[in-house]
Design an enzyme around this catalytic site. Structure first.
Site, PDB file in Angstrom:
ATOM      1  CG  ASN A 206      27.129   8.823  25.270  1.00  0.00           C
ATOM      2  OD1 ASN A 206      26.440   8.903  24.257  1.00  0.00           O
ATOM      3  ND2 ASN A 206      26.612   8.655  26.462  1.00  0.00           N
TER       4      ASN A 206
ATOM      5  N   GLY B 194      18.142 -10.812  29.379  1.00  0.00           N
ATOM      6  CA  GLY B 194      17.547 -12.122  29.175  1.00  0.00           C
ATOM      7  C   GLY B 194      18.095 -12.831  27.952  1.00  0.00           C
TER       8      GLY B 194
END
Length: 579
Positions: free
Chosen positions: A452, A503
């Site tokens: 943002n 991951g």
């Protein structure tokens, strides 16, 4: 032929002499050093092409520094095929506009795989509106505001972006106030209702002894805090700020992380680099995989049923389990097969994601299917888990941020043994900077993300604040990541302790691991990377005071030599399991 050749030779000589005279006049007017004049005196013996090349090089050094001429926003797709914002920076270089770089920023929206189609459709529309508004901001006002600024003036650029965003916040506030006034004027005022009569006191049970206290009911669960509002289009601020920083790095022919590091350590950078060139990094090479193993991949007995699961959007394996310890035992068994020692070669950080475990109908956390625990019981669970698995060095979001009392309890119980990290439980960067308080909930570190309206200056300011409070900074990726690897440069440049990438799968995350390895190689080759073999934990207040007293006494006695601090102590935290 002789006359023609002689004429061409005389013409070339006159042209060179004229060009030489013009150049000398320019240099004298601009007070250029005498060495350039000597260079021009030697051009008589060079070919015309060489003359023009030397002159071009000389003039290029006197050219006006690059300035931003245009900023372009585009709607692109992230790693999940969802819309997000791309920003391109164009600079005027030697009177010609040139596209320097582009960045892609991730949106703040969380990904809920099991949402109903109605909720998913509504969030998709909200996401599209946020990206479209950001694109409009970039292509209209922001590009005009930044025209003529130098990309190396990061603080000035960020201030322009902040001022613009503050004006948008004010516009949004005024719009909401006007809507509320109009709504109140159209809704008729209802007649006041009579308050209901108080309920009768509970009847005294037969046989109850005088003065005996009734069993106290359980303390009602604190409702979740309302979601912090995010102004539609705010991602334009963070994206443009990052794009300008990356542009400055490219034009300066330096990696982005060094640009960010210079931004944070502008005064002490030279000193730190001098210290770091005397520090060598010890690299442990993992042993190769064994060709054959008698045990299964989970470390169990031969023939034991293997645990299977699916890959989540975070690139992590989600599995079903019968006990809390089972995923950790799985990792432990795999490490044993690979010859790795838990707590030495590998440490674990658990993203507990407690806010996703709360069953509001019961007022308890559902840690497993059918197993519910109160906030106080969760503290006991984590203490028992750390006792069994001391290789766990961090618990991320072990509780909801609303359970402040239990945050105090778990910090006091485990704060000297592992990091208690607030991720979702923490406020946004803008709120943290506004309040100046990072101690609610009580923790030993925070996860920060570039989303943002967060600018490069905001990241520098928040990491400085966290460092001053002796907290640990974890730079985290968002769920809807793109293949842009700038996040790693930001983490290394800011000097954060950990980076949380998810991951090791999917292109948008693998690219960041590759970038991390590349930076490591560059820093090792340059002798700038320090290494600390042990994890240092920030203890609770009582232990901190005792430790500080011992260190002060040892320093006075000359027994505590000052150790140089690594300039880029960035480590990787993988999401290994979820409670």
């Amino acid at each position: 032929m002789g006359e023609e050749g002689g004429g061409r030779s005389c013409g070339t000589t006159r042209e060179l002499q004229k060009l030489k005279q013009q150049a000398l006049e320019y240099y004298q007017e601009n007070d250029v050093p005498r060495r350039l004049e000597e260079l021009l005196n030697s051009t008589f013996y060079l070919q015309p092409a060489d003359v023009y090349g030397h002159l071009a090089n000389c003039f290029s050094k006197l050219a006006k520094p690059p300035t931003i001429c245009k900023v372009v926003g585009k709607n692109v797709l992230d790693g999940l095929g969802l819309p997000t914002l791309q920003v391109e920076i164009f600079c005027t270089i030697q009177n010609f506009p040139k596209n320097i770089c582009s960045v892609v920023i991730a949106t703040h929206f969380e990904v809920h795989e099991n949402d109903s189609w109605e909720l998913a459709e509504a969030e998709e529309a909200e996401r599209l509106e946020a990206v479209s508004t950001a694109v409009q901001w970039v292509n209209e006002t922001i590009t005009e505001e930044l025209q003529g600024l130098g990309p190396s003036s990061q603080a000035e650029v960020d201030q322009v972006l902040r001022t613009f965003f503050e004006s948008k916040v004010q516009e949004d506030k005024e719009r909401k106030e006007l809507e509320k006034v109009l709504e109140d004027s159209t809704v008729p005022t209802p007649f006041p209702l009579m308050p209901p009569s108080p309920p009768p006191p509970p009847a005294k049970k037969k046989g109850q002894k005088q003065g005996r206290k009734d069993t106290l009911p359980e303390k009602p669960i604190v409702p979740p805090d309302p979601v912090e509002p995010v102004l539609c289009g705010s991602m334009a601020i963070g994206a443009v700020s990052l794009a300008v920083a990356k542009t400055s790095a490219i034009l300066g022919n330096s990696p982005l992380y060094l640009n960010i590091a210079a931004l944070k350590h502008r005064q002490g950078m030279a000193m730190l680099l001098e210290i770091q060139k005397h520090i060598n990094r010890t690299i442990e090479v993992l042993p190769p995989l064994k060709a054959e193993t008698k045990k299964g991949h989970n470390g169990g007995k031969k023939g034991q049923q293997q645990i299977t699961g699916k890959l989540s959007h975070l690139g992590c394996l989600t599995i079903s389990y019968d006990t809390i310890e089972q995923p950790l035992l799985l990792i432990q068994g795999i490490c044993a097969n690979l010859g790795l020692e838990m707590g030495t070669n590998l440490h674990l950080a658990i993203d507990c994601a407690a806010h996703e475990l709360m069953d509001y109908s019961r007022g308890k956390y559902e840690v497993m299917m059918g197993t519910h625990k109160s906030a106080a019981e969760m503290v006991d669970l984590y203490v028992d888990l750390i006792n069994k698995f001391p290789s766990i060095i961090a618990l991320i979001d072990p509780l909801r941020k609303e359970d402040s009392e239990q945050w105090d309890s778990i910090y006091n119980a485990l704060g000297s043994r592992c990091y208690i990290i607030a991720g979702t439980a923490s406020k946004s960067i803008s709120k943290l900077l506004e309040d100046g308080n990072i101690s609610i909930p009580k923790s030993s570190g925070l996860i920060i993300k570039h989303t943002n309206q967060t600018t490069m200056s905001d990241l520098v300011e928040i990491t400085n604040l966290i460092d001053r409070k002796k907290h640990v900074t974890v730079f985290g990726s968002t769920e809807g990541e793109s293949s842009d690897d700038s996040l790693v440069d930001l983490a290394v440049g800011l000097g954060v302790r950990f980076i949380k990438l998810g991951g090791l799968s999917r292109g948008e995350r693998v690219s960041k691991y590759n970038r991390l390895l590349t930076i490591e190689e560059e820093l090792v080759q340059n002798g700038r990377l320090g290494f600390n073999e042990e994890h240092s934990f920030y203890l609770n207040e009582e232990a901190e005071k005792a430790t500080e007293a011992l260190e002060a006494a040892a320093a006075l006695a000359g027994e505590l030599p000052e150790a140089p601090q690594p300039i880029f102590p960035t480590e990787v935290v993988e999401e290994s399991a979820r409670t």
